[in-house]
Motif scaffolding. Structure first.
Motif, PDB file in Angstrom:
ATOM      1  N   ARG A 151      -6.197  -6.511   4.514  1.00 28.10           N
ATOM      2  CA  ARG A 151      -5.285  -5.453   4.967  1.00 28.10           C
ATOM      3  C   ARG A 151      -4.273  -5.100   3.877  1.00 28.10           C
ATOM      4  NH1 ARG A 151      -5.824  -8.136  10.289  1.00 28.10           N
ATOM      5  NH2 ARG A 151      -4.072  -9.498   9.741  1.00 28.10           N
ATOM      6  N   PHE A 152      -3.767  -6.111   3.177  1.00 27.67           N
ATOM      7  CA  PHE A 152      -2.803  -5.881   2.099  1.00 27.67           C
ATOM      8  C   PHE A 152      -3.426  -5.025   0.997  1.00 27.67           C
ATOM      9  CE2 PHE A 152      -0.538  -7.762  -1.745  1.00 27.67           C
ATOM     10  CZ  PHE A 152       0.629  -7.046  -1.549  1.00 27.67           C
ATOM     11  N   ALA A 153      -4.648  -5.343   0.623  1.00 27.93           N
ATOM     12  CA  ALA A 153      -5.333  -4.566  -0.412  1.00 27.93           C
ATOM     13  C   ALA A 153      -5.535  -3.118   0.033  1.00 27.93           C
ATOM     14  CB  ALA A 153      -6.669  -5.215  -0.742  1.00 27.93           C
ATOM     15  N   ARG A 154      -5.909  -2.947   1.302  1.00 25.80           N
ATOM     16  CA  ARG A 154      -6.141  -1.598   1.817  1.00 25.80           C
ATOM     17  C   ARG A 154      -4.851  -0.775   1.847  1.00 25.80           C
ATOM     18  NH1 ARG A 154      -9.258  -3.086   5.521  1.00 25.80           N
ATOM     19  NH2 ARG A 154      -7.732  -3.437   7.175  1.00 25.80           N
ATOM     20  N   VAL A 155      -3.763  -1.374   2.349  1.00 28.98           N
ATOM     21  CA  VAL A 155      -2.491  -0.650   2.452  1.00 28.98           C
ATOM     22  C   VAL A 155      -1.949  -0.302   1.067  1.00 28.98           C
ATOM     23  CG1 VAL A 155      -0.061  -0.864   3.131  1.00 28.98           C
ATOM     24  CG2 VAL A 155      -1.862  -1.555   4.716  1.00 28.98           C
ATOM     25  N   THR A 156      -1.968  -1.258   0.153  1.00 31.83           N
ATOM     26  CA  THR A 156      -1.443  -0.973  -1.182  1.00 31.83           C
ATOM     27  C   THR A 156      -2.288   0.069  -1.913  1.00 31.83           C
ATOM     28  OG1 THR A 156      -2.587  -2.953  -2.021  1.00 31.83           O
ATOM     29  CG2 THR A 156      -0.269  -3.189  -1.452  1.00 31.83           C
ATOM     30  N   ALA A 157      -3.588   0.054  -1.680  1.00 31.44           N
ATOM     31  CA  ALA A 157      -4.451   1.069  -2.297  1.00 31.44           C
ATOM     32  C   ALA A 157      -4.154   2.446  -1.727  1.00 31.44           C
ATOM     33  CB  ALA A 157      -5.919   0.706  -2.082  1.00 31.44           C
ATOM     34  N   ASP A 158      -3.937   2.524  -0.413  1.00 36.55           N
ATOM     35  CA  ASP A 158      -3.593   3.805   0.215  1.00 36.55           C
ATOM     36  C   ASP A 158      -2.288   4.348  -0.352  1.00 36.55           C
ATOM     37  OD1 ASP A 158      -5.844   3.832   1.812  1.00 36.55           O
ATOM     38  OD2 ASP A 158      -4.814   3.073   3.602  1.00 36.55           O
ATOM     39  N   ILE A 159      -1.291   3.486  -0.444  1.00 35.63           N
ATOM     40  CA  ILE A 159       0.013   3.923  -0.961  1.00 35.63           C
ATOM     41  C   ILE A 159      -0.134   4.437  -2.387  1.00 35.63           C
ATOM     42  CG2 ILE A 159       2.295   3.097  -1.703  1.00 35.63           C
ATOM     43  CD1 ILE A 159       2.253   1.239   0.756  1.00 35.63           C
ATOM     44  N   GLU A 160      -0.857   3.717  -3.210  1.00 40.71           N
ATOM     45  CA  GLU A 160      -1.029   4.123  -4.602  1.00 40.71           C
ATOM     46  C   GLU A 160      -1.813   5.433  -4.696  1.00 40.71           C
ATOM     47  OE1 GLU A 160      -0.899   4.277  -8.713  1.00 40.71           O
ATOM     48  OE2 GLU A 160       0.352   3.274  -7.208  1.00 40.71           O
ATOM     49  N   ARG A 161      -2.834   5.598  -3.854  1.00 45.93           N
ATOM     50  CA  ARG A 161      -3.621   6.837  -3.888  1.00 45.93           C
ATOM     51  C   ARG A 161      -2.760   8.038  -3.513  1.00 45.93           C
ATOM     52  NH1 ARG A 161      -6.838   5.584  -0.347  1.00 45.93           N
ATOM     53  NH2 ARG A 161      -6.412   6.948   1.421  1.00 45.93           N
ATOM     54  N   TRP A 162      -1.968   7.898  -2.439  1.00 48.16           N
ATOM     55  CA  TRP A 162      -1.130   9.019  -2.001  1.00 48.16           C
ATOM     56  C   TRP A 162       0.019   9.261  -2.982  1.00 48.16           C
ATOM     57  CZ3 TRP A 162      -1.566   6.369   3.328  1.00 48.16           C
ATOM     58  CH2 TRP A 162      -2.730   6.800   3.973  1.00 48.16           C
ATOM     59  N   ARG A 163       0.545   8.190  -3.565  1.00 56.54           N
ATOM     60  CA  ARG A 163       1.590   8.365  -4.574  1.00 56.54           C
ATOM     61  C   ARG A 163       1.095   9.265  -5.705  1.00 56.54           C
ATOM     62  NH1 ARG A 163       2.240   7.563  -9.372  1.00 56.54           N
ATOM     63  NH2 ARG A 163       0.316   6.387  -9.601  1.00 56.54           N
ATOM     64  N   ALA A 164      -0.104   8.957  -6.214  1.00 57.80           N
ATOM     65  CA  ALA A 164      -0.668   9.752  -7.295  1.00 57.80           C
ATOM     66  C   ALA A 164      -1.022  11.163  -6.836  1.00 57.80           C
ATOM     67  CB  ALA A 164      -1.909   9.048  -7.856  1.00 57.80           C
ATOM     68  N   GLN A 165      -1.587  11.270  -5.631  1.00 53.23           N
ATOM     69  CA  GLN A 165      -2.013  12.576  -5.109  1.00 53.23           C
ATOM     70  C   GLN A 165      -0.854  13.558  -5.001  1.00 53.23           C
ATOM     71  OE1 GLN A 165      -4.314  12.308  -1.474  1.00 53.23           O
ATOM     72  NE2 GLN A 165      -3.685  14.331  -0.807  1.00 53.23           N
ATOM     73  N   TYR A 166       0.322  13.050  -4.623  1.00 53.82           N
ATOM     74  CA  TYR A 166       1.468  13.944  -4.411  1.00 53.82           C
ATOM     75  C   TYR A 166       2.440  13.940  -5.583  1.00 53.82           C
ATOM     76  CZ  TYR A 166      -0.341  14.435   0.279  1.00 53.82           C
ATOM     77  OH  TYR A 166      -1.166  14.713   1.357  1.00 53.82           O
TER      78      TYR A 166
END
Length: 249
Positions: free
Chosen positions: A16-31
């Motif tokens: 879950r930690f890997a999934r959440v941190t990956a989501d945050i990083e993906r959206w950070r870059a996307q926006y």
């Protein structure tokens, strides 16, 4: 039903930690947000110190609690599990208080936490400041209630400038920004609208002379919208720890 074996708990937390941190990083870059601009705050409400310590061992450094007594006990237990000593500072973690603050709990909160996200009155702010003597300034955020929800705490938008100016003058606090807990909303456009308003209010306060650098907004169900609109802290519980137990698990 018996509890899952310890190795299964650790594995699920890691996934879950890997999934959440990956989501945050993906959206950070996307926006178009800068690297490191979005800080994950892991909300351990009602979950055990053991789970929190396991997540800390995976690299998570910021943890939040909603209840003063539970939080104080957990801070000591996590430190003991990580270091062998019940001394919070030795665990190299940052603890955030995000629940409603009762006046009689201000001393506990000021003594044991590094951040408070939920200041919503000058009375509480003064008590926190008065209880922080001899320590580094307590980082605080003002909780705003932009939608006027009677079921939630927070200061109304019209009252915010006066409260923010007063809190910024208190000697043992450092006013860092705003915290928002919006109404649940499925529509990303509607989610983003309320987050955008919170960001605009922060910017207006800064234009008036304050120096607020944080927006605590966004949880498991609206992370992308919050990150898109400038959240610097996102508070995640269920997506990290799993379903919250009715009582301490």
């Amino acid at each position: 039903m018996p509890p899952p074996p310890p190795n299964a708990v650790a594995r699920a937390l890691a996934e879950r930690f890997a999934r959440v941190t990956a989501d945050i990083e993906r959206w950070r870059a996307q926006y178009g947000r800068a690297p490191g601009a979005v800080q994950l705050i892991a909300v351990g409400k009602l979950h055990t110190a053991d789970k929190v310590a396991k997540l800390a061992k995976l690299g998570q450094r910021d943890f939040a609690e909603n209840y003063a007594q539970e939080g104080v006990e957990k801070i000591a237990r996590v430190a003991e599990q990580l270091t062998g000593r019940a001394a919070p500072a030795s665990a190299d973690l940052r603890w955030h208080f995000i629940g409603h603050i009762q006046s009689r709990k201000c001393r506990q909160v000021a003594a044991h936490f590094d951040w408070v996200h939920s200041v919503d009155s000058l009375k509480v702010a003064r008590r926190l400041s008065g209880s922080r003597l001899g320590s580094a300034p307590l980082n605080v955020l003002i909780q705003v209630n932009l939608q006027g929800e009677a079921s939630k705490h927070g200061v109304a938008e019209a009252e915010l400038p006066g409260l923010a100016s007063a809190v910024a003058e208190l000697p043992n606090l450092r006013l860092r920004g705003l915290m928002l807990l919006p109404a649940a909303e499925e529509s990303p456009a509607k989610q983003r609208a309320v987050f955008a308003r919170c960001r605009a209010i922060r910017d207006e306060l800064n234009a008036g002379g304050l120096a607020l650098d944080h927006l605590s907004m966004g949880m498991s169900g609206d992370l992308e919208s919050a990150i898109a609109e400038g959240a610097t802290m996102v508070r995640v519980g269920t997506a990290l720890f799993g379903p919250r137990p009715a009582t301490r698990d």
